[in-house]
Design a protein around this motif. Structure first.
Motif, PDB file in Angstrom:
ATOM      1  N   ILE A  68       0.852  -1.184   0.000  1.00 20.44           N
ATOM      2  CA  ILE A  68       0.000   0.000   0.000  1.00 20.44           C
ATOM      3  C   ILE A  68       0.888   1.235   0.000  1.00 20.44           C
ATOM      4  N   MET A  69       0.668   2.088  -0.996  1.00 21.00           N
ATOM      5  CA  MET A  69       1.476   3.300  -1.139  1.00 21.00           C
ATOM      6  C   MET A  69       0.576   4.528  -1.107  1.00 21.00           C
ATOM      7  N   GLY A  70       1.201   5.703  -1.091  1.00 18.76           N
ATOM      8  CA  GLY A  70       0.433   6.943  -1.076  1.00 18.76           C
ATOM      9  C   GLY A  70       1.114   7.964  -0.193  1.00 18.76           C
ATOM     10  N   ALA A  71       0.843   9.239  -0.454  1.00 16.50           N
ATOM     11  CA  ALA A  71       1.491  10.324   0.282  1.00 16.50           C
ATOM     12  C   ALA A  71       1.135  10.262   1.769  1.00 16.50           C
ATOM     13  N   SER A  72       1.931  10.888   2.578  1.00 16.10           N
ATOM     14  CA  SER A  72       1.652  11.009   4.002  1.00 16.10           C
ATOM     15  C   SER A  72       0.293  11.688   4.179  1.00 16.10           C
TER      16      SER A  72
ATOM     17  N   GLY B 198      -4.270   8.210   4.265  1.00 17.48           N
ATOM     18  CA  GLY B 198      -5.189   7.260   4.891  1.00 17.48           C
ATOM     19  C   GLY B 198      -4.667   5.846   5.048  1.00 17.48           C
ATOM     20  N   LYS B 199      -3.397   5.617   4.721  1.00 19.35           N
ATOM     21  CA  LYS B 199      -2.838   4.260   4.767  1.00 19.35           C
ATOM     22  C   LYS B 199      -2.874   3.673   6.184  1.00 19.35           C
ATOM     23  N   SER B 200      -2.388   4.444   7.155  1.00 19.65           N
ATOM     24  CA  SER B 200      -2.350   3.936   8.532  1.00 19.65           C
ATOM     25  C   SER B 200      -3.754   3.725   9.075  1.00 19.65           C
ATOM     26  N   THR B 201      -4.658   4.610   8.712  1.00 17.08           N
ATOM     27  CA  THR B 201      -6.045   4.468   9.153  1.00 17.08           C
ATOM     28  C   THR B 201      -6.620   3.157   8.632  1.00 17.08           C
ATOM     29  N   LEU B 202      -6.376   2.843   7.352  1.00 18.90           N
ATOM     30  CA  LEU B 202      -6.859   1.572   6.808  1.00 18.90           C
ATOM     31  C   LEU B 202      -6.188   0.399   7.525  1.00 18.90           C
ATOM     32  N   MET B 203      -4.866   0.469   7.729  1.00 23.14           N
ATOM     33  CA  MET B 203      -4.157  -0.627   8.400  1.00 23.14           C
ATOM     34  C   MET B 203      -4.714  -0.842   9.814  1.00 23.14           C
ATOM     35  N   ASN B 204      -5.011   0.261  10.507  1.00 23.11           N
ATOM     36  CA  ASN B 204      -5.561   0.125  11.864  1.00 23.11           C
ATOM     37  C   ASN B 204      -6.916  -0.569  11.849  1.00 23.11           C
TER      38      ASN B 204
END
Ligand code: ADP
Ligand code: ADP
Length: 238
Positions: free
Chosen positions: A43-47, A50-56
């Protein structure tokens, strides 16, 4: 065979507890994703995308504001904290950028920690932790503390800890973010070997060379998936 089925996930953080629209952060704005058993996803994307939110949410550490999430056939979006903790313990291994090892504690005790929470007795804990350390090639470092290990070895201890409960999936948030190129490659080799053994691997990374090891790449922008493609992995090019 689906391990993860997420539909229309929305996550809105409300700052300051008020109801004013101006204090809301729309971290996920309708994310749908299905991930099969045995997949290897980057999973990639700028800081802030929403990446961490999805992972959580995928890791059952947090609940979506709306939308549904089914993990291994179990609907988790309405479960309470205890049920979520139990799913985390049974099904998911977590790996972090900063390893998150207890500093004055031996490798084997760090690896055994999830088994303490799972109520496993001390003798079996030690046996299973040693077996898990052997899987990452660190059996002979079992009594070392994190300070006595290199960064790459510390991350392998963290991966052994993630494996100790025999999880169906590993969620890794920037697992190579604190490592040099050579050590990053070691960690990616290990994650690839675990994936070859059937464990689903989902990792967040900013680095294209790291994402290239995966078989599928998902890109986030502003709380949405803007790209989701299969790819032929390119390995050992770090
Ligand atoms: P990424 O992992 O891609 O950097 P995040 O999921 O961490 O993105 O963040 C998405 C958005 O949600 C950002 O604007 C971030 O500041 C915000 N955010 C993340 N976690 C929280 C939180 N616990 N409370 C408030 N806002 C948050
Ligand atoms: P990452 O490097 O994974 O993008 P972040 O700096 O976005 O990390 O977030 C680190 C942690 O802080 C995460 O657990 C995230 O949920 C939380 N967080 C991010 N933004 C905010 C915010 N605005 N308010 C509160 N917590 C936040």
């Amino acid at each position: 065979d689906r391990l993860i089925e997420a539909r229309d996930l929305v996550k809105t953080y409300r700052m300051g507890g008020g109801t004013d629209e101006a204090t809301e952060v729309h971290a996920l704005q309708g994310v749908s994703v299905a991930i099969g058993r045995g997949e290897f996803v980057a999973i990639m994307g700028a800081s802030g995308s929403g990446k961490s939110t999805l992972m959580n949410i995928l890791g059952c550490l947090d609940q979506p504001t709306s939308g549904s999430y089914t993990l291994a056939g179990e609907g988790v979006e309405r479960l309470g904290a205890d049920a979520l903790a139990s799913i985390r313990n049974r099904r998911i291994g977590f790996v972090f950028q900063q390893f998150n090892l207890l500093p004055r504690t031996s490798a084997v005790e760090n690896v055994a920690l999830p088994l303490v929470y799972a109520g496993v007795g001390p003798k079996e804990r030690e046996l299973r932790a040693l077996a898990s350390l052997a899987k990452v090639g660190l059996a002979e470092r079992a009594q070392h503390t994190p300070a006595e290990l290199s960064g790459g070895q510390q991350q392998r201890v963290a991966i052994a800890r993630a494996l100790v409960n025999d999880p169906q999936m590993i969620l890794a948030d920037e697992p190579t973010g604190a490592l040099d190129t050579h050590t990053s490659e070691e960690v990616m080799r290990l994650l690839t070997a675990l994936n070859d053994d059937g464990i689903t691997v989902i990792l967040v990374t900013h680095e294209h060379d790291v994402a290239a090891w995966a078989r599928r790449r998902i890109v986030f922008r502003d709380g949405r998936i803007v790209e989701d493609v299969r790819q032929e992995p390119v390995r050992g090019e770090l």
